[in-house]
Design a protein around this motif. Structure first.
Motif, mmCIF file in Angstrom:
data_model
loop_
_atom_site.group_PDB
_atom_site.id
_atom_site.type_symbol
_atom_site.label_atom_id
_atom_site.label_comp_id
_atom_site.label_asym_id
_atom_site.label_seq_id
_atom_site.Cartn_x
_atom_site.Cartn_y
_atom_site.Cartn_z
ATOM 1 N N GLY A 12 0.795 -1.213 0.000
ATOM 2 C CA GLY A 12 0.000 0.000 0.000
ATOM 3 C C GLY A 12 0.832 1.270 0.000
ATOM 4 O O GLY A 12 1.942 1.276 0.522
ATOM 5 N N GLY A 13 0.290 2.330 -0.588
ATOM 6 C CA GLY A 13 0.866 3.662 -0.493
ATOM 7 C C GLY A 13 2.195 3.848 -1.179
ATOM 8 O O GLY A 13 3.009 4.641 -0.717
ATOM 9 N N VAL A 14 2.442 3.135 -2.285
ATOM 10 C CA VAL A 14 3.747 3.212 -2.946
ATOM 11 C C VAL A 14 3.757 4.171 -4.135
ATOM 12 O O VAL A 14 4.777 4.356 -4.788
ATOM 13 N N GLY A 15 2.584 4.787 -4.423
ATOM 14 C CA GLY A 15 2.533 5.750 -5.512
ATOM 15 C C GLY A 15 1.877 5.213 -6.775
ATOM 16 O O GLY A 15 2.110 5.716 -7.867
ATOM 17 N N LYS A 16 1.022 4.178 -6.662
ATOM 18 C CA LYS A 16 0.318 3.632 -7.833
ATOM 19 C C LYS A 16 -0.579 4.700 -8.446
ATOM 20 O O LYS A 16 -0.515 5.002 -9.627
ATOM 21 N N THR A 17 -1.455 5.286 -7.626
ATOM 22 C CA THR A 17 -2.409 6.263 -8.138
ATOM 23 C C THR A 17 -1.705 7.515 -8.643
ATOM 24 O O THR A 17 -2.023 8.029 -9.719
ATOM 25 N N THR A 18 -0.727 7.994 -7.891
ATOM 26 C CA THR A 18 0.015 9.192 -8.293
ATOM 27 C C THR A 18 0.691 8.950 -9.640
ATOM 28 O O THR A 18 0.713 9.834 -10.504
ATOM 29 N N GLN A 42 -11.388 2.828 -3.627
ATOM 30 C CA GLN A 42 -11.092 4.106 -2.971
ATOM 31 C C GLN A 42 -11.367 5.272 -3.914
ATOM 32 O O GLN A 42 -11.572 6.384 -3.485
ATOM 33 N N PRO A 128 -4.475 -1.870 -3.532
ATOM 34 C CA PRO A 128 -3.344 -2.546 -2.880
ATOM 35 C C PRO A 128 -3.724 -3.950 -2.418
ATOM 36 O O PRO A 128 -3.867 -4.206 -1.239
ATOM 37 N N PRO A 214 11.073 11.883 -7.190
ATOM 38 C CA PRO A 214 11.527 12.308 -5.859
ATOM 39 C C PRO A 214 10.336 12.515 -4.922
ATOM 40 O O PRO A 214 9.189 12.661 -5.378
ATOM 41 N N ASN A 216 8.126 14.836 -3.188
ATOM 42 C CA ASN A 216 7.863 16.231 -3.526
ATOM 43 C C ASN A 216 6.469 16.596 -3.030
ATOM 44 O O ASN A 216 5.473 16.050 -3.510
ATOM 45 N N LEU A 219 3.326 17.006 -5.194
ATOM 46 C CA LEU A 219 2.610 15.813 -5.702
ATOM 47 C C LEU A 219 1.496 15.416 -4.748
ATOM 48 O O LEU A 219 0.453 14.927 -5.169
ATOM 49 N N SER A 220 1.713 15.609 -3.456
ATOM 50 C CA SER A 220 0.648 15.201 -2.533
ATOM 51 C C SER A 220 -0.387 16.307 -2.351
ATOM 52 O O SER A 220 -1.482 16.057 -1.880
ATOM 53 N N LYS B 11 -6.870 2.470 3.244
ATOM 54 C CA LYS B 11 -5.888 3.248 2.469
ATOM 55 C C LYS B 11 -4.533 2.625 2.718
ATOM 56 O O LYS B 11 -4.178 2.301 3.855
ATOM 57 N N GLY B 12 -3.786 2.462 1.606
ATOM 58 C CA GLY B 12 -2.507 1.799 1.756
ATOM 59 C C GLY B 12 -1.399 2.713 2.246
ATOM 60 O O GLY B 12 -1.427 3.916 2.005
ATOM 61 N N GLU B 151 -2.590 13.307 4.584
ATOM 62 C CA GLU B 151 -2.547 13.523 3.138
ATOM 63 C C GLU B 151 -3.973 13.531 2.594
ATOM 64 O O GLU B 151 -4.877 12.978 3.194
HETATM 65 N N1 LIG Z 1 6.662 11.417 -4.999
HETATM 66 C C1 LIG Z 1 5.815 11.745 -4.019
HETATM 67 N N2 LIG Z 1 6.156 12.713 -3.151
HETATM 68 C C2 LIG Z 1 5.334 13.046 -2.119
HETATM 69 N N3 LIG Z 1 4.133 12.471 -1.891
HETATM 70 C C3 LIG Z 1 3.744 11.509 -2.735
HETATM 71 C C4 LIG Z 1 4.537 11.082 -3.848
HETATM 72 N N4 LIG Z 1 3.887 10.109 -4.509
HETATM 73 C C5 LIG Z 1 2.723 9.915 -3.841
HETATM 74 N N5 LIG Z 1 2.626 10.763 -2.785
HETATM 75 C C6 LIG Z 1 1.573 10.819 -1.770
HETATM 76 O O1 LIG Z 1 1.744 9.646 -0.968
HETATM 77 C C7 LIG Z 1 0.482 9.027 -0.726
HETATM 78 C C8 LIG Z 1 0.495 7.614 -1.339
HETATM 79 O O2 LIG Z 1 0.536 7.698 -2.741
HETATM 80 P P1 LIG Z 1 -0.603 6.990 -3.630
HETATM 81 O O3 LIG Z 1 -1.933 7.172 -3.004
HETATM 82 O O4 LIG Z 1 -0.418 7.428 -5.027
HETATM 83 O O5 LIG Z 1 -0.126 5.482 -3.476
HETATM 84 P P2 LIG Z 1 -0.953 4.181 -3.864
HETATM 85 O O6 LIG Z 1 0.038 3.117 -4.084
HETATM 86 O O7 LIG Z 1 -1.871 4.488 -4.976
HETATM 87 O O8 LIG Z 1 -1.789 3.909 -2.526
HETATM 88 P P3 LIG Z 1 -2.897 2.733 -2.337
HETATM 89 O O9 LIG Z 1 -2.075 1.506 -2.053
HETATM 90 O O10 LIG Z 1 -3.730 3.168 -1.167
HETATM 91 O O11 LIG Z 1 -3.669 2.655 -3.612
HETATM 92 C C9 LIG Z 1 -0.579 9.937 -1.337
HETATM 93 O O12 LIG Z 1 -1.080 10.759 -0.321
HETATM 94 C C10 LIG Z 1 0.182 10.745 -2.378
HETATM 95 O O13 LIG Z 1 -0.352 12.020 -2.560
#
Ligand SMILES: Nc1ncnc2c1ncn2[C@@H]1O[C@H](COP(=O)(O)OP(=O)(O)OP(=O)(O)O)[C@@H](O)[C@H]1O
Ligand SMILES: Nc1ncnc2c1ncn2[C@@H]1O[C@H](COP(=O)(O)OP(=O)(O)OP(=O)(O)O)[C@@H](O)[C@H]1O
Ligand SMILES: [Mg+2]
Ligand SMILES: [Mg+2]
Lengths: 256, 256
Positions: A12-18, A42, A128, A214, A216, A219-220, B11-12, B151
């Motif tokens: 979880g939370g590794v930046g997939k959606t971003t 979500q 996730p 990076p 940043n 991005l969030s 949320k992951g 976030e």
């Molecule tokens: N490079 C980055 N710098 C700073 N914050 C980031 C970055 N990439 C993502 N984030 C933030 O970190 C959090 C996790 O990113 P994100 O939601 O994209 O991950 P995810 O893998 O899609 O999560 P999930 O597993 O819940 O689907 C979010 O709040 C996002 O805004």
């Protein structure tokens, strides 16, 4: 013939959606016809592109269960070359409901086949988990793009993900390949992050993008404005990194 | 009579495992008899306490499916007051298998009831989903502890989580309460984080812990050494924050 790319990692939370939102937006800016499919209950990718979710009857849930065609549920975004099929919490129930279907792993593949002609790229944002929805995404995809956070737990999960990919290749989708591994939220100042990057490049070589995202804060912040980073703060290091990723991604397509 | 607390948020990457491992370790240091149950197929809590996973036959998977008793699968850790029931990837299959059971939402509750006498606290680390395993954790729990990343996407998911909690209270576990909301990975320098904290405290008042977990690289390094932060770097801001959380948590128990 549009290429289907699943953006997946059960950690979880590794930046997939971003990554899904900002790569899709960057490809659209480069005038590639792009569809973003939100396959996570979500609904983060849906709000990340600013879709207000005003029509609960036109989401991926309806398309999966055959209540509407994919063409009926796709919606326009602020970018002329980017459409989205949104998600909403109804999708939580889909996993249980799909279990009773014939070819339950191929439902998404069947639904998306009619859209392939319309787009150059179809990106799928996964939740996730390695449940039936994510398996559907891997069965439908030509490739998988793996966002990888430079952290210990994230590295630990990579083995499990690659094991699942191999099983999908053997049983459901022999043509599935790895599009690439993207290092995300990279904080060059920490030893851990530098160690992870060194190990990943040694182990996976050219599969790992040169582009590194990076950490940043812009991005969030951008999802709270319902905008991909390119619209929210084009000069940020986050936006520049995703433009670099899109360039590298497109060059790889050309190279075949 | 041991209290069962599920640490959950679909949320992951919001700090569920980091909170489960470090709260459990801090409670053990305060000589509270504590059991940590890893209910995530990723097995991060298992490696976070340094359990090497050398016995695949003694995990939560066996206990859930009735292949072993909970007492047979619990294992000791480096802390004399902390035991763990580990997880391994077999758990991925458990969700599908449990679907066919009678009382499929209560399997974990039934299995853990025999252990309640032995512990003061039983903490359950959940996976990032609202599937059957997490529903089992909510049905078994006295309370839910919600780690909340400061976030936007994490805030967006909170509504869905609270909706699910209400549904579990109405249909499966009327006694389920919210133990507390914990702000994690807090970077006081960003406006976004300060805004989220202000909103969350205004909205949820005393449910939100005074203790706030700062972003601290030592917290993300400690799992790579298989140690909770208290053993890895007791003087770090991360360790201090989790000690503060444990104090506040124990004071709330005393207050009833
Ligand atoms: N490079 C980055 N710098 C700073 N914050 C980031 C970055 N990439 C993502 N984030 C933030 O970190 C959090 C996790 O990113 P994100 O939601 O994209 O991950 P995810 O893998 O899609 O999560 P999930 O597993 O819940 O689907 C979010 O709040 C996002 O805004
Ligand atoms: N306060 C913190 N400061 C810095 N890093 C942290 C902090 N808390 C957690 N981390 C790191 O952030 C990542 C996400 O945390 P963690 O894995 O505990 O979240 P999770 O909610 O359990 O994730 P999942 O949804 O995958 O189960 C991990 O790599 C962890 O080491
Ligand atoms: Mg996501
Ligand atoms: Mg976790």
């Amino acid at each position: 013939m549009g290429k289907i790319i699943s953006i997946a990692n059960q950690k979880g939370g590794v930046g997939k959606t971003t990554t899904a939102v900002n790569l899709a937006a960057s490809l659209a800016i480069a005038e590639r016809r792009t569809l973003l499919v939100d396959l996570d209950p979500q609904g983060n990718a849906t709000s990340g592109v600013g879709y207000a979710g005003d029509d609960a009857q036109r989401t991926i849930y309806q398309a999966l269960l055959g209540l509407a065609t994919p063409a009926e549920v796709l919606q326009q975004t602020e970018f002329s070359y980017l459409d989205i099929i949104p998600a909403d919490p109804d999708l939580i129930g889909a996993e249980m409901e799909l279990l009773h279907y014939e070819r339950r792993e191929f439902i998404l593949a069947d639904r998306l086949s009619s859209l392939r002609e319309r787009y150059d790229y179809i990106l799928i944002d996964c939740s996730p988990s390695l449940g039936l929805l994510t398996i559907n995404a891997l069965a439908a995809a030509d490739t998988i793009l793996i966002p990888l956070q430079s952290e210990y737990y994230a590295m630990e999960g990579l083995g499990q993900l690659l094991f699942t990919v191999r099983r999908v290749q053997e049983t459901l989708n022999p043509g599935l390949e790895i599009e690439g591994i993207l290092l995300t939220m990279m904080d060059q100042r920490t030893t851990l992050a530098r160690q992870v990057e060194k190990e990943v490049r040694e182990h996976f070589g050219p599969l790992v993008y040169q582009a590194v995202i990076p950490r940043n804060v812009r991005l969030s912040e951008s999802p709270s404005h319902g905008k991909p980073i390119a619209l929210y703060d084009v000069s940020s290091t986050g936006a520049q990194a995703y433009f670099q990723l899109a360039d590298e991604f497109m060059r790889r397509q050309a190279a075949g």
